[in-house]
Structure formats: C-alpha cells, structure tokens
Design a protein around this motif. Structure first.
Motif, PDB file in Angstrom:
ATOM      1  N   SER A  99       0.774  -1.257  -0.002  1.00 42.35           N
ATOM      2  CA  SER A  99      -0.030  -0.082   0.048  1.00 42.35           C
ATOM      3  C   SER A  99       0.864   1.398  -0.003  1.00 42.35           C
ATOM      4  O   SER A  99       0.582   2.141  -0.845  1.00 42.35           O
ATOM      5  CB  SER A  99      -0.963  -0.038   1.253  1.00 42.35           C
ATOM      6  N   GLN A 100       1.793   1.339   0.616  1.00 48.03           N
ATOM      7  CA  GLN A 100       2.824   2.497   0.954  1.00 48.03           C
ATOM      8  C   GLN A 100       3.505   2.666  -0.446  1.00 48.03           C
ATOM      9  O   GLN A 100       3.797   3.614  -0.921  1.00 48.03           O
ATOM     10  CB  GLN A 100       3.816   2.035   1.970  1.00 48.03           C
ATOM     11  N   LEU A 101       3.887   1.390  -1.053  1.00 47.98           N
ATOM     12  CA  LEU A 101       4.447   1.652  -2.340  1.00 47.98           C
ATOM     13  C   LEU A 101       3.802   2.105  -3.393  1.00 47.98           C
ATOM     14  O   LEU A 101       3.845   2.953  -4.272  1.00 47.98           O
ATOM     15  CB  LEU A 101       4.914   0.124  -2.538  1.00 47.98           C
ATOM     16  N   LYS A 102       2.417   1.678  -3.306  1.00 51.00           N
ATOM     17  CA  LYS A 102       1.376   2.066  -4.538  1.00 51.00           C
ATOM     18  C   LYS A 102       1.081   3.320  -4.212  1.00 51.00           C
ATOM     19  O   LYS A 102       1.140   4.010  -5.356  1.00 51.00           O
ATOM     20  CB  LYS A 102       0.183   1.111  -4.292  1.00 51.00           C
ATOM     21  N   ALA A 103       1.197   4.062  -3.119  1.00 49.35           N
ATOM     22  CA  ALA A 103       1.041   5.309  -2.888  1.00 49.35           C
ATOM     23  C   ALA A 103       1.920   6.123  -3.371  1.00 49.35           C
ATOM     24  O   ALA A 103       1.660   7.408  -3.978  1.00 49.35           O
ATOM     25  CB  ALA A 103       0.652   5.554  -1.380  1.00 49.35           C
ATOM     26  N   TYR A 104       3.025   5.802  -3.185  1.00 48.86           N
ATOM     27  CA  TYR A 104       4.433   6.426  -3.653  1.00 48.86           C
ATOM     28  C   TYR A 104       4.416   6.480  -5.334  1.00 48.86           C
ATOM     29  O   TYR A 104       4.634   7.493  -6.032  1.00 48.86           O
ATOM     30  CB  TYR A 104       5.593   5.963  -3.243  1.00 48.86           C
ATOM     31  N   LEU A 105       4.107   5.313  -5.928  1.00 50.36           N
ATOM     32  CA  LEU A 105       4.244   5.088  -7.342  1.00 50.36           C
ATOM     33  C   LEU A 105       2.939   5.857  -8.164  1.00 50.36           C
ATOM     34  O   LEU A 105       3.140   6.323  -9.281  1.00 50.36           O
ATOM     35  CB  LEU A 105       4.271   3.562  -7.772  1.00 50.36           C
ATOM     36  N   ALA A 106       1.952   6.176  -7.375  1.00 52.07           N
ATOM     37  CA  ALA A 106       0.545   6.632  -8.215  1.00 52.07           C
ATOM     38  C   ALA A 106       0.973   8.099  -9.150  1.00 52.07           C
ATOM     39  O   ALA A 106       0.580   7.870 -10.137  1.00 52.07           O
ATOM     40  CB  ALA A 106      -0.232   6.795  -7.048  1.00 52.07           C
ATOM     41  N   PRO A 107       1.650   9.041  -8.574  1.00 49.39           N
ATOM     42  CA  PRO A 107       1.942  10.087  -9.273  1.00 49.39           C
ATOM     43  C   PRO A 107       2.579   9.401 -10.563  1.00 49.39           C
ATOM     44  O   PRO A 107       2.673  10.544 -11.622  1.00 49.39           O
ATOM     45  CB  PRO A 107       2.718  10.904  -8.571  1.00 49.39           C
ATOM     46  N   PHE A 108       3.241   8.705 -10.623  1.00 46.14           N
ATOM     47  CA  PHE A 108       4.295   8.342 -11.693  1.00 46.14           C
ATOM     48  C   PHE A 108       3.543   7.583 -13.051  1.00 46.14           C
ATOM     49  O   PHE A 108       4.172   7.370 -13.857  1.00 46.14           O
ATOM     50  CB  PHE A 108       5.669   7.959 -11.340  1.00 46.14           C
ATOM     51  N   LYS A 109       2.618   7.099 -12.424  1.00 47.45           N
ATOM     52  CA  LYS A 109       1.907   5.914 -13.364  1.00 47.45           C
ATOM     53  C   LYS A 109       0.978   6.350 -14.339  1.00 47.45           C
ATOM     54  O   LYS A 109       0.231   7.395 -13.923  1.00 47.45           O
ATOM     55  CB  LYS A 109       1.178   4.826 -12.280  1.00 47.45           C
ATOM     56  N   GLN A 110       0.897   6.123 -15.617  1.00 47.78           N
ATOM     57  CA  GLN A 110      -0.128   6.172 -16.485  1.00 47.78           C
ATOM     58  C   GLN A 110      -1.289   5.533 -16.146  1.00 47.78           C
ATOM     59  O   GLN A 110      -1.384   4.419 -15.507  1.00 47.78           O
ATOM     60  CB  GLN A 110       0.512   5.976 -17.979  1.00 47.78           C
ATOM     61  N   PRO A 111      -2.476   6.236 -16.580  1.00 48.54           N
ATOM     62  CA  PRO A 111      -3.782   5.465 -16.517  1.00 48.54           C
ATOM     63  C   PRO A 111      -3.899   4.112 -16.967  1.00 48.54           C
ATOM     64  O   PRO A 111      -3.179   3.757 -18.009  1.00 48.54           O
ATOM     65  CB  PRO A 111      -4.854   6.210 -17.430  1.00 48.54           C
ATOM     66  N   LEU A 112      -4.462   3.197 -16.339  1.00 49.08           N
ATOM     67  CA  LEU A 112      -4.688   1.905 -16.794  1.00 49.08           C
ATOM     68  C   LEU A 112      -5.582   1.701 -18.006  1.00 49.08           C
ATOM     69  O   LEU A 112      -6.449   2.453 -18.166  1.00 49.08           O
ATOM     70  CB  LEU A 112      -5.377   1.189 -15.573  1.00 49.08           C
ATOM     71  N   PRO A 113      -5.181   0.820 -18.976  1.00 43.82           N
ATOM     72  CA  PRO A 113      -6.161   0.298 -20.039  1.00 43.82           C
ATOM     73  C   PRO A 113      -7.364   0.069 -19.692  1.00 43.82           C
ATOM     74  O   PRO A 113      -7.852  -0.334 -18.497  1.00 43.82           O
ATOM     75  CB  PRO A 113      -5.381  -0.710 -20.753  1.00 43.82           C
ATOM     76  N   GLU A 114      -8.510   0.201 -20.711  1.00 42.66           N
ATOM     77  CA  GLU A 114      -9.950  -0.348 -20.619  1.00 42.66           C
ATOM     78  C   GLU A 114      -9.986  -1.836 -20.086  1.00 42.66           C
ATOM     79  O   GLU A 114      -9.224  -2.677 -20.707  1.00 42.66           O
ATOM     80  CB  GLU A 114     -10.502   0.082 -21.883  1.00 42.66           C
ATOM     81  N   PRO A 115     -10.701  -2.064 -19.108  1.00 43.07           N
ATOM     82  CA  PRO A 115     -10.814  -3.663 -18.698  1.00 43.07           C
ATOM     83  C   PRO A 115     -11.175  -4.470 -20.002  1.00 43.07           C
ATOM     84  O   PRO A 115     -11.901  -3.951 -20.713  1.00 43.07           O
ATOM     85  CB  PRO A 115     -11.577  -3.649 -17.607  1.00 43.07           C
ATOM     86  N   VAL A 116     -10.729  -5.637 -20.011  1.00 45.22           N
ATOM     87  CA  VAL A 116     -11.119  -6.666 -20.953  1.00 45.22           C
ATOM     88  C   VAL A 116     -12.371  -7.541 -20.380  1.00 45.22           C
ATOM     89  O   VAL A 116     -12.246  -7.993 -19.295  1.00 45.22           O
ATOM     90  CB  VAL A 116      -9.754  -7.503 -21.658  1.00 45.22           C
ATOM     91  N   ILE A 117     -13.306  -7.789 -21.118  1.00 42.61           N
ATOM     92  CA  ILE A 117     -14.305  -8.607 -20.529  1.00 42.61           C
ATOM     93  C   ILE A 117     -13.945 -10.232 -21.337  1.00 42.61           C
ATOM     94  O   ILE A 117     -13.687 -10.407 -22.480  1.00 42.61           O
ATOM     95  CB  ILE A 117     -15.647  -8.402 -21.593  1.00 42.61           C
ATOM     96  N   ARG A 118     -14.036 -11.079 -20.251  1.00 43.49           N
ATOM     97  CA  ARG A 118     -13.782 -12.282 -20.370  1.00 43.49           C
ATOM     98  C   ARG A 118     -14.899 -13.384 -20.585  1.00 43.49           C
ATOM     99  O   ARG A 118     -15.900 -13.103 -19.629  1.00 43.49           O
ATOM    100  CB  ARG A 118     -12.707 -12.971 -19.691  1.00 43.49           C
ATOM    101  N   PHE A 119     -14.870 -14.367 -20.986  1.00 45.54           N
ATOM    102  CA  PHE A 119     -16.175 -15.437 -20.998  1.00 45.54           C
ATOM    103  C   PHE A 119     -15.465 -16.740 -20.651  1.00 45.54           C
ATOM    104  O   PHE A 119     -14.365 -17.138 -20.574  1.00 45.54           O
ATOM    105  CB  PHE A 119     -16.433 -15.736 -22.367  1.00 45.54           C
ATOM    106  N   GLU A 120     -16.197 -17.433 -19.651  1.00 45.68           N
ATOM    107  CA  GLU A 120     -15.631 -18.649 -18.936  1.00 45.68           C
ATOM    108  C   GLU A 120     -15.722 -19.945 -19.643  1.00 45.68           C
ATOM    109  O   GLU A 120     -16.816 -20.178 -20.562  1.00 45.68           O
ATOM    110  CB  GLU A 120     -16.188 -18.829 -17.664  1.00 45.68           C
ATOM    111  N   THR A 121     -14.962 -20.837 -19.759  1.00 41.44           N
ATOM    112  CA  THR A 121     -15.051 -22.156 -20.510  1.00 41.44           C
ATOM    113  C   THR A 121     -14.737 -23.093 -19.363  1.00 41.44           C
ATOM    114  O   THR A 121     -14.285 -23.035 -18.485  1.00 41.44           O
ATOM    115  CB  THR A 121     -13.952 -22.250 -21.731  1.00 41.44           C
ATOM    116  N   ALA A 122     -15.289 -24.405 -20.057  1.00 42.51           N
ATOM    117  CA  ALA A 122     -15.163 -25.638 -18.982  1.00 42.51           C
ATOM    118  C   ALA A 122     -13.601 -25.909 -19.089  1.00 42.51           C
ATOM    119  O   ALA A 122     -12.848 -25.844 -20.118  1.00 42.51           O
ATOM    120  CB  ALA A 122     -15.945 -26.787 -19.734  1.00 42.51           C
TER     121      ALA A 122
END
Length: 345
Positions: A99-122
């Motif tokens: 958590s401490q690490l993520k808080a420090y890295l947040a200002p340097f990080k680019q926005p995350l890409p759009e999430p991908v939709i997945r479908f489950e298989t057997a």
C-alpha cells in the motif's frame, strides 16, 4: 503591564518587527509598554508557532526511493508493476507493505487501459493463443502466448518470426508444457492460420493447409475471433500485458542499464523459470486462484498429444539456480548476463 495572553495583533506584529531589527527585550519593553517577561514569553512561544509544519515522519520506503526512481526511468516508456517492484524491494531489505509503495508510485503511473471482458469455459475446452510484438526493427522479437481458458495457466515461447512454422512450434511446445491438447484453440485472423474467412459460407473458412493438418493430427478444433473483435481472446490478451509488465520490462530495463539487449535464447530460458515460479503461481485477478492449482482440472480433460509430433519440437527446460546459461548462445559474456538477471529476478 499587560500579559502575553492579552496582546493585540498589532502589538504582536510590532514585537516581531522590533526583534528583527535587533532591539533587545528591554528596548522592546520600553517601546511597547509591555513587561519584559511578556515580551520574552511571546518571542519564545510565538517563534515556536511561526515555524513551518513538523518534518515528515520517517517512512520505511525512504531508503529505497533512489532504487524506485532508477527502475521507473529504466523502464520508460513502459511501466513495472508494483508487485514486481515489491519483490525487488523485499530482496533489498524493505519490510513495508504494498500500500505504501502504491501510494508513492501513483503520481508516476499512466492511467490503466480499459478492462477486458472475458468469458468462462469448461476445463480442457479452450486454449487462447496469440503473437505479441516485443521489439520491432532488425532485432525483431515476438512472443507466442497460449492461455488455457479455465485455469489461466499460460505458456510463452519467444521467436523472431510469425510464419506458420513459428505458430506450429509454439502450439506444439504449449501442448507439451500443459501435458495435452485442448478441445479447441481460439486464434485471431492471422494469415498463417486462416487464408480467407467465410469462403465457403458463414463460419466456413479457408484454413492454412499446415494449420488444418496440425489440427487434424492433434485433434483440436480451429476457432477464430470475430472480425475486429480481438478482445474475444480476452484471457490471452490480458496476459500479454502482464507478460510485458511483470517479466519483459523489468528484465529489459536491467539489461538496458548494462548496455545489453534481450535475445530469443535468453528470453526463452528466463521466461520458463518465470512461468513456473511467478506467473502460474500468482493469485489470478479474475478467478482468485493460482493457475497452477486449477491446471490439474484442465489436464484431466486434455486430449493426448500424438507422440510422432512431440518429438519434433524440443521444449526448453526450466532454468534452475544450478543450471548455467549456454555461453555460445549469448551475445555477451556470461558473467554480465548473470549479474543483471540476478538483479532483475
């Protein structure tokens, strides 16, 4: 005489100005009509209040900020995930959490890409495959990536080309790695896979003859993504980003710091170790279970791989701490690679 607690704002300002001008407490007392004790008390208490906020409390991350900045700079324009950096910091002695690490890295990080939709298989039903570009130009580097739909267990093989032999080698090596053949393999619309879509009617494609022959011999069904809908291969597409962020970017950043470049031999040896110890043992974000724990359910439903085909594709053994990298396959002295890879592990 007035007390310090009864000072007006004007008197407080006058005391500060006179003190700045070098007046003694006695002179200030005479000029303002206040007692020397009041002036002395105000200058003492007021000075403590005027100074800025307290110095920040020491942080467990502080000794490692230089390392983090160096890794961020080495990886640009890519990004090393916080989970990878956390492993590196733990090896350096960091005892804090993520958590401490993520808080420090947040200002340097680019926005995350759009999430991908997945479908489950057997279990055992589907394998999603793809080629992703790692490096363009003369020293081209590609990665064949194969992800089982149920367990999310993944195999990776690096290559310099994307023709049918490269697809064939990648598929056979993946079948060897997983211990069998899935019932169907989902591709995109690459030419080494399909020559023309819907040539004989909807869903009836003209397959590459080599791929059709491979499917018949191994017993899997050929399936294609819908046109312009590569995200129907969401499981393997998602892993492509994870591969680059958690394996390639840290490794290439370390090699780049030493003026070196990644080649296919080194990439294939290192990725097998990473797959076995990190990627297929991580807690998967969608299933909430490590892929290696769900893999036996996939394997129980996989078809056997024809023996005459398995002999044609050697599978790269996992590198252990006691297995030396072959000197003849490397572009630089072994000691240079070894020291950089230890830093990136």
């Amino acid at each position: 005489m007035r007390t310090a607690e009864m000072l007006t704002q004007e008197q407080a300002v006058e005391i500060r100005i006179l003190a700045r001008q070098g007046e003694s407490i006695r002179q200030i007392s005479r000029r303002t009509g206040l007692s020397r004790n009041t002036v002395r008390r105000y200058l003492r208490d007021g000075a403590a209040q005027r100074y800025g906020p307290r110095a920040p409390r020491p942080c467990k991350l502080d000794p490692y900020l230089e390392h983090l900045q160096a890794r961020i700079a080495q990886a640009r324009p890519d990004w090393i995930p916080a989970t990878v950096l956390l492993r590196e910091l733990h090896e350096l002695g960091y005892s804090g959490g993520i958590s401490q690490l993520k808080a420090y890295l947040a200002p340097f990080k680019q926005p995350l890409p759009e999430p991908v939709i997945r479908f489950e298989t057997a279990p055992g039903q589907q394998l999603q495959v793809d080629f992703t570009t790692v490096r363009r130009g003369r020293s081209r580097l590609l990665a064949f990536v194969a992800t089982l739909g149920f367990s999310r267990a993944t195999f990776v093989r690096f290559a310099t080309r994307e023709d049918f032999p490269a697809w064939r080698e990648g598929l056979l090596a993946a079948f060897e790695y997983f211990g069998g053949v899935p019932w169907e393999v989902l591709f995109d619309n690459a030419k080494p896979v399909v020559i023309e879509r819907d040539l004989y009617g909807p869903g009836r494609h003209r397959w590459h003859p080599g791929m059709l022959d491979l499917a018949q011999h191994c017993g899997f069904k050929l399936r294609l993504c819908r046109p312009y809908r590569a995200r129907t291969k969401g499981k393997v597409e998602r892993f492509n980003g994870y591969l680059k962020g958690s394996f390639l970017v840290p490794l290439m950043a370390s090699l780049r710091a030493g003026g070196l470049a990644l080649d296919t031999d080194l990439a294939n040896r290192e990725v097998r170790r990473w797959l076995d110890t990190v990627a297929n043992r991580r807690l998967h974000g969608t299933t909430g279970i490590e892929p290696c724990r769900r893999l036996p359910e996939d394997q129980a439903r996989l078809l056997p791989l024809p023996q005459e085909l398995t002999r044609q594709v050697p599978v790269m053994p996992a590198r252990t701490a006691t297995t030396a990298l072959p000197v003849e396959s490397l572009q630089h002295p072994l000691s240079v690679y070894q020291s950089l890879l230890e830093a990136a592990a």
